[in-house]
Design an enzyme around this catalytic site. Structure first.
Site, PDB file in Angstrom:
ATOM      1  N   GLY A  11     -19.648 -32.844  -2.772  1.00 58.27           N
ATOM      2  CA  GLY A  11     -18.842 -31.900  -3.719  1.00 58.27           C
ATOM      3  C   GLY A  11     -17.977 -32.725  -4.525  1.00 58.27           C
ATOM      4  N   ASP A  12     -17.660 -32.223  -5.761  1.00 56.31           N
ATOM      5  CA  ASP A  12     -16.476 -32.913  -6.550  1.00 56.31           C
ATOM      6  C   ASP A  12     -17.436 -33.971  -7.304  1.00 56.31           C
ATOM      7  OD1 ASP A  12     -15.192 -30.514  -5.992  1.00 56.31           O
ATOM      8  OD2 ASP A  12     -14.078 -30.959  -4.253  1.00 56.31           O
ATOM      9  N   LYS A  15     -19.991 -33.300 -11.508  1.00 58.84           N
ATOM     10  CA  LYS A  15     -20.667 -32.802 -12.271  1.00 58.84           C
ATOM     11  C   LYS A  15     -21.405 -32.227 -13.119  1.00 58.84           C
ATOM     12  CE  LYS A  15     -21.070 -30.590  -8.512  1.00 58.84           C
ATOM     13  NZ  LYS A  15     -20.097 -31.145  -7.419  1.00 58.84           N
ATOM     14  N   LYS A  17     -18.226 -33.439 -15.772  1.00 65.22           N
ATOM     15  CA  LYS A  17     -17.591 -33.818 -17.061  1.00 65.22           C
ATOM     16  C   LYS A  17     -19.186 -34.194 -17.462  1.00 65.22           C
ATOM     17  CE  LYS A  17     -17.504 -38.247 -18.302  1.00 65.22           C
ATOM     18  NZ  LYS A  17     -16.693 -39.585 -18.353  1.00 65.22           N
ATOM     19  N   ALA A  38     -17.558 -23.586  -6.272  1.00 62.99           N
ATOM     20  CA  ALA A  38     -17.326 -24.268  -7.317  1.00 62.99           C
ATOM     21  C   ALA A  38     -16.396 -24.486  -8.235  1.00 62.99           C
ATOM     22  CB  ALA A  38     -18.609 -24.795  -7.640  1.00 62.99           C
ATOM     23  N   GLY A  39     -15.748 -25.890  -8.729  1.00 62.91           N
ATOM     24  CA  GLY A  39     -14.936 -26.335  -9.657  1.00 62.91           C
ATOM     25  C   GLY A  39     -15.302 -26.960 -10.715  1.00 62.91           C
ATOM     26  N   HIS A  40     -15.964 -26.778 -11.411  1.00 61.82           N
ATOM     27  CA  HIS A  40     -16.448 -28.120 -12.348  1.00 61.82           C
ATOM     28  C   HIS A  40     -15.128 -29.080 -13.389  1.00 61.82           C
ATOM     29  CE1 HIS A  40     -20.590 -27.609 -10.925  1.00 61.82           C
ATOM     30  NE2 HIS A  40     -20.064 -27.839 -10.000  1.00 61.82           N
ATOM     31  N   GLN A 222     -21.839 -28.036  -5.774  1.00 62.37           N
ATOM     32  CA  GLN A 222     -21.141 -28.899  -4.532  1.00 62.37           C
ATOM     33  C   GLN A 222     -21.814 -30.123  -4.012  1.00 62.37           C
ATOM     34  OE1 GLN A 222     -22.680 -24.695  -3.947  1.00 62.37           O
ATOM     35  NE2 GLN A 222     -20.386 -24.684  -4.254  1.00 62.37           N
ATOM     36  N   ARG A 301      -6.682 -27.955  -3.040  1.00 59.11           N
ATOM     37  CA  ARG A 301      -6.775 -28.284  -1.604  1.00 59.11           C
ATOM     38  C   ARG A 301      -6.859 -29.849  -1.874  1.00 59.11           C
ATOM     39  NH1 ARG A 301     -10.238 -25.668   2.738  1.00 59.11           N
ATOM     40  NH2 ARG A 301     -11.835 -25.666   0.698  1.00 59.11           N
ATOM     41  N   ARG A 303      -8.166 -33.028  -0.965  1.00 63.53           N
ATOM     42  CA  ARG A 303      -9.142 -34.127   0.080  1.00 63.53           C
ATOM     43  C   ARG A 303      -9.832 -35.274   0.322  1.00 63.53           C
ATOM     44  NH1 ARG A 303     -11.896 -33.876  -6.891  1.00 63.53           N
ATOM     45  NH2 ARG A 303     -11.841 -32.024  -7.315  1.00 63.53           N
ATOM     46  N   SER A 410     -18.728 -43.258 -15.422  1.00 61.95           N
ATOM     47  CA  SER A 410     -17.555 -43.115 -15.700  1.00 61.95           C
ATOM     48  C   SER A 410     -16.729 -44.028 -15.600  1.00 61.95           C
ATOM     49  CB  SER A 410     -17.685 -41.357 -15.401  1.00 61.95           C
ATOM     50  OG  SER A 410     -16.667 -40.635 -15.913  1.00 61.95           O
ATOM     51  N   VAL A 411     -15.456 -43.993 -16.607  1.00 57.14           N
ATOM     52  CA  VAL A 411     -14.371 -44.951 -16.137  1.00 57.14           C
ATOM     53  C   VAL A 411     -13.023 -43.998 -16.735  1.00 57.14           C
ATOM     54  CG1 VAL A 411     -15.372 -46.465 -16.199  1.00 57.14           C
ATOM     55  CG2 VAL A 411     -15.020 -45.472 -18.510  1.00 57.14           C
ATOM     56  N   GLY A 412     -13.715 -42.169 -16.506  1.00 59.67           N
ATOM     57  CA  GLY A 412     -12.110 -42.033 -16.945  1.00 59.67           C
ATOM     58  C   GLY A 412     -12.644 -40.084 -17.120  1.00 59.67           C
TER      59      GLY A 412
HETATM   60  P1  GDP Z   1     -17.661 -31.273 -10.137  1.00 63.86           P
HETATM   61  O1  GDP Z   1     -16.622 -30.469  -9.230  1.00 63.86           O
HETATM   62  O2  GDP Z   1     -18.794 -31.912  -9.222  1.00 63.86           O
HETATM   63  O3  GDP Z   1     -17.820 -30.751 -11.557  1.00 63.86           O
HETATM   64  O4  GDP Z   1     -16.249 -32.473  -9.881  1.00 63.86           O
HETATM   65  P2  GDP Z   1     -14.802 -32.107 -10.318  1.00 63.86           P
HETATM   66  O5  GDP Z   1     -14.149 -31.406 -11.604  1.00 63.86           O
HETATM   67  O6  GDP Z   1     -13.750 -31.023  -9.035  1.00 63.86           O
HETATM   68  O7  GDP Z   1     -13.890 -33.113  -9.556  1.00 63.86           O
HETATM   69  C1  GDP Z   1     -14.123 -34.374 -10.274  1.00 63.86           C
HETATM   70  C2  GDP Z   1     -12.616 -34.737 -10.661  1.00 63.86           C
HETATM   71  O8  GDP Z   1     -12.383 -36.166 -11.251  1.00 63.86           O
HETATM   72  C3  GDP Z   1     -12.105 -33.974 -12.124  1.00 63.86           C
HETATM   73  O9  GDP Z   1     -10.690 -34.046 -12.209  1.00 63.86           O
HETATM   74  C4  GDP Z   1     -12.440 -34.529 -13.131  1.00 63.86           C
HETATM   75  O10 GDP Z   1     -11.266 -33.988 -14.297  1.00 63.86           O
HETATM   76  C5  GDP Z   1     -12.152 -36.537 -13.021  1.00 63.86           C
HETATM   77  N1  GDP Z   1     -13.481 -37.303 -13.034  1.00 63.86           N
HETATM   78  C6  GDP Z   1     -14.289 -36.780 -13.330  1.00 63.86           C
HETATM   79  N2  GDP Z   1     -15.134 -38.473 -13.943  1.00 63.86           N
HETATM   80  C7  GDP Z   1     -13.886 -39.311 -14.001  1.00 63.86           C
HETATM   81  C8  GDP Z   1     -13.854 -41.118 -13.644  1.00 63.86           C
HETATM   82  O11 GDP Z   1     -15.225 -41.199 -14.212  1.00 63.86           O
HETATM   83  N3  GDP Z   1     -12.289 -40.975 -13.490  1.00 63.86           N
HETATM   84  C9  GDP Z   1     -11.260 -40.344 -13.267  1.00 63.86           C
HETATM   85  N4  GDP Z   1     -10.604 -41.343 -12.270  1.00 63.86           N
HETATM   86  N5  GDP Z   1     -11.592 -39.041 -12.811  1.00 63.86           N
HETATM   87  C10 GDP Z   1     -12.872 -38.137 -12.934  1.00 63.86           C
HETATM   88  P1  IMO Z   2     -17.947 -28.324  -6.580  1.00 64.23           P
HETATM   89  O1  IMO Z   2     -19.602 -27.975  -7.041  1.00 64.23           O
HETATM   90  C1  IMO Z   2     -15.988 -29.506  -2.280  1.00 64.23           C
HETATM   91  C2  IMO Z   2     -17.085 -27.123   0.626  1.00 64.23           C
HETATM   92  C3  IMO Z   2     -16.461 -25.921   1.190  1.00 64.23           C
HETATM   93  C4  IMO Z   2     -16.260 -26.370   2.973  1.00 64.23           C
HETATM   94  C5  IMO Z   2     -17.998 -26.026   2.565  1.00 64.23           C
HETATM   95  C6  IMO Z   2     -17.556 -24.940   2.854  1.00 64.23           C
HETATM   96  O2  IMO Z   2     -17.204 -28.401  -7.410  1.00 64.23           O
HETATM   97  O3  IMO Z   2     -18.558 -29.746  -5.634  1.00 64.23           O
HETATM   98  P2  IMO Z   2     -18.378 -22.193   1.660  1.00 64.23           P
HETATM   99  O4  IMO Z   2     -16.915 -21.278   0.578  1.00 64.23           O
HETATM  100  O5  IMO Z   2     -19.043 -22.617   0.357  1.00 64.23           O
HETATM  101  O6  IMO Z   2     -18.829 -21.762   2.787  1.00 64.23           O
HETATM  102  O7  IMO Z   2     -17.538 -23.548   1.165  1.00 64.23           O
HETATM  103  O8  IMO Z   2     -17.863 -26.637   1.306  1.00 64.23           O
HETATM  104  N1  IMO Z   2     -17.805 -26.746  -0.674  1.00 64.23           N
HETATM  105  C7  IMO Z   2     -17.365 -27.481  -1.531  1.00 64.23           C
HETATM  106  N2  IMO Z   2     -16.467 -29.140  -1.598  1.00 64.23           N
HETATM  107  N3  IMO Z   2     -17.253 -29.416  -3.910  1.00 64.23           N
HETATM  108  C8  IMO Z   2     -17.365 -28.309  -4.325  1.00 64.23           C
HETATM  109  O9  IMO Z   2     -18.164 -27.544  -5.158  1.00 64.23           O
HETATM  110  C9  IMO Z   2     -17.329 -27.449  -3.130  1.00 64.23           C
HETATM  111  N4  IMO Z   2     -17.846 -25.716  -2.377  1.00 64.23           N
HETATM  112  C10 IMO Z   2     -18.193 -26.001  -1.272  1.00 64.23           C
HETATM  113  O10 IMO Z   2     -14.471 -27.237   0.926  1.00 64.23           O
HETATM  114  O11 IMO Z   2     -16.532 -27.264   3.487  1.00 64.23           O
HETATM  115 MG    MG Z   3     -15.651 -29.287  -8.134  1.00 62.44          MG
END
Ligand code: GDP
Ligand code: IMO
Ligand code: MG
Length: 424
Positions: A11-12, A15, A17, A38-40, A222, A301, A303, A410-412
């Site tokens: 996850g994270d 996606k 962006k 999820a947190g996008h 995720q 939290r 990571r 992706s570079v930022g």
């Molecule tokens: P998602 O859940 O897959 O959409 O990802 P998240 O948003 O939870 O986490 C990605 C984090 O990395 C966010 O804070 C984005 O703003 C940041 N981010 C995305 N692409 C880049 C990158 O290429 N470089 C940097 N430094 N940050 C990025």
């Molecule tokens: P995005 O879409 C990162 C992790 C939680 C926990 C496990 C189960 O932003 O990538 P849940 O609440 O689904 O029962 O938690 O999965 N988890 C994530 N980790 N990115 C996420 O979503 C997540 N969604 C759940 O931290 O370990």
């Molecule tokens: Mg996320």
């Protein structure tokens, strides 16, 4: 065709962006699983937006954003998110459709999530406490409530019956740290506002779009290593995060699935408990966390951070039939004299390049390969030819190992900090 974008790690990966970046090519962006766990994050014009349930195409005027049947919805958090997104300028009412078959997260599902986690103590999953597990449990136990039922005259009766059943379970956990009355009041207030949004039979909607030749992007939540079947069970989420989840989560037949794009970070992160073979528990892990601002978009939290895990990456590519890779956050690695990647696991003296059945086996040790690092700042680079040679060699090495080309770098965090690679 329904193209797919999904996370290949825990996850994270970024996606949000990339879904936003690709949206101009699509008519519909659809979420097919997960929920407010999820947190996008999306960044544009110096502003950051975090989406939990709303698909990441919402900031584009021409795009319909569909929340599919496979998603679970918490009306309280959803309404907060809608208001936030509307305040940021998106016309959510006009651009968002909600599947009537999406399951509802009830207040007691959230309490049950907290009760279950607290009963597990040290063994807890590290859930986001958004009620995800209990809601999917009810769905597959055939006791769930679907969001389309909020329009039915016997909704209150069905709701009460679920709540009574859940209360007995909460009592069983002897869990008391909650205020159900306050939660219910918020829940019903949110439902009242939500009824004014657009609800559809999304499988028919998608089908009509396909017939009309429209282009659909399915946005995963995720990551593949949190998949309920193939992730590090039980430290997983409760849905299928791989491309196989798209068919059931949207009601589209496998033959309509087009290009599958898999996203990975240049290193790895994991939030919550569970195995993480390439985790760095030293100063380098701390540096990755600080440089990459690795703090949860949903829960805040910190990571856990580690090197890229090629074994897990290849597994995820295989599971989803990934056609193209998208590499995120390489800019964060600038300045590391050496960049390592995990190339194999050692388990009980044997070396393997496959993900073992018991991913939680504590005897699993990482086998790393080192690569020379690069010191140049990548964040202002927009052309591949301007990237440092050591970095380009590293990309080529990853492509070889994964067996799939990298199409975007992706570079930022900003929309513009993206390099589209020329097709060879
Ligand atoms: P998602 O859940 O897959 O959409 O990802 P998240 O948003 O939870 O986490 C990605 C984090 O990395 C966010 O804070 C984005 O703003 C940041 N981010 C995305 N692409 C880049 C990158 O290429 N470089 C940097 N430094 N940050 C990025
Ligand atoms: P995005 O879409 C990162 C992790 C939680 C926990 C496990 C189960 O932003 O990538 P849940 O609440 O689904 O029962 O938690 O999965 N988890 C994530 N980790 N990115 C996420 O979503 C997540 N969604 C759940 O931290 O370990
Ligand atoms: Mg996320």
């Amino acid at each position: 065709m329904v193209d797919v974008i999904l996370g290949l790690q825990w996850g994270d990966e970024g996606k949000g962006k990339i879904a936003d970046y690709l949206t101009p090519k699509y008519d519909v962006v659809a979420r097919f699983q997960g929920g407010p766990n999820a947190g996008h994050s999306l960044e544009m014009a110096g502003k950051k937006h975090v989406l939990n349930t709303i698909p990441s195409g919402i900031f584009h005027e021409q795009c319909i954003n569909l929340i599919g049947n496979g998603v679970v919805i918490d009306p309280v958090r959803f309404m907060e998110e809608i208001k936030r997104t509307e305040a940021a300028g998106a016309d959510v009412k006009a651009r968002m459709l909600i599947s009537r078959k999406a399951n509802l997260i009830l207040p007691t599902h959230k309490i049950l999530d907290a009760a279950s986690e607290s009963a597990k103590g040290e063994e807890k999953i590290g859930s986001t406490l958004r009620g995800i597990g209990p809601t999917y449990r009810d769905k597959y136990g055939r006791s769930g409530l679907r969001i389309g039922e909020i329009f039915s005259s016997d909704f209150d009766k069905k709701y009460r019956s679920s709540i009574e059943r859940h209360k007995a379970l909460i009592d069983h956990y002897a869990y008391t740290d909650y205020d159900l009355e306050a939660m219910e009041s918020e829940f019903f207030t949110a439902l009242d506002t939500l009824r004014a949004y657009q609800f559809v039979d999304s499988e028919y909607f998608i089908h009509d779009q396909l017939i009309s030749g429209r282009k659909i992007l399915a946005e995963g939540a995720q990551g593949s290593m949190l998949d309920i079947d193939f992730g590090s069970y039980p430290f997983v989420t409760s849905s299928n995060t791989i491309s196989g989840g798209v068919g059931v989560g949207l009601g589209v037949a496998p033959k309509h699935i087009g290009t599958v794009r898999g996203i990975f970070k240049a290193y790895c992160t994991r939030v919550g408990s569970g195995p993480f073979p390439s985790e760095l528990l030293d100063a380098r892990g701390e540096e990755l966390r600080n440089m990459g601002r690795e703090f949860g978009a949903t829960t805040g939290r910190p990571r856990r951070c580690g090197w890229l895990d090629i074994v897990a990456l290849r597994y995820a590519v295989m599971l989803s039939g990934v056609d193209e890779l998208i590499m995120m956050k390489a800019d964060v690695l600038s300045g590391f004299p050496e960049v390592d990647a995990l190339v194999a696991y050692e388990q009980n003296g044997a070396v393997t390049d496959q993900v073992p059945f018991d991913q939680c086996d504590k005897s699993i040790k990482p086998v790393f390969q080192s690569h020379p690092g690069w010191s140049e700042d990548l964040t202002a680079i927009r052309e591949e030819s301007k990237l440092p040679d050591t970095f380009r060699n590293y990309i080529r090495w990853i492509e070889e190992k994964a067996g799939v080309p990298i199409s975007i770098l992706s570079v930022g965090p900003d929309r513009d900090q993206t390099i589209l690679r020329a097709r060879s």
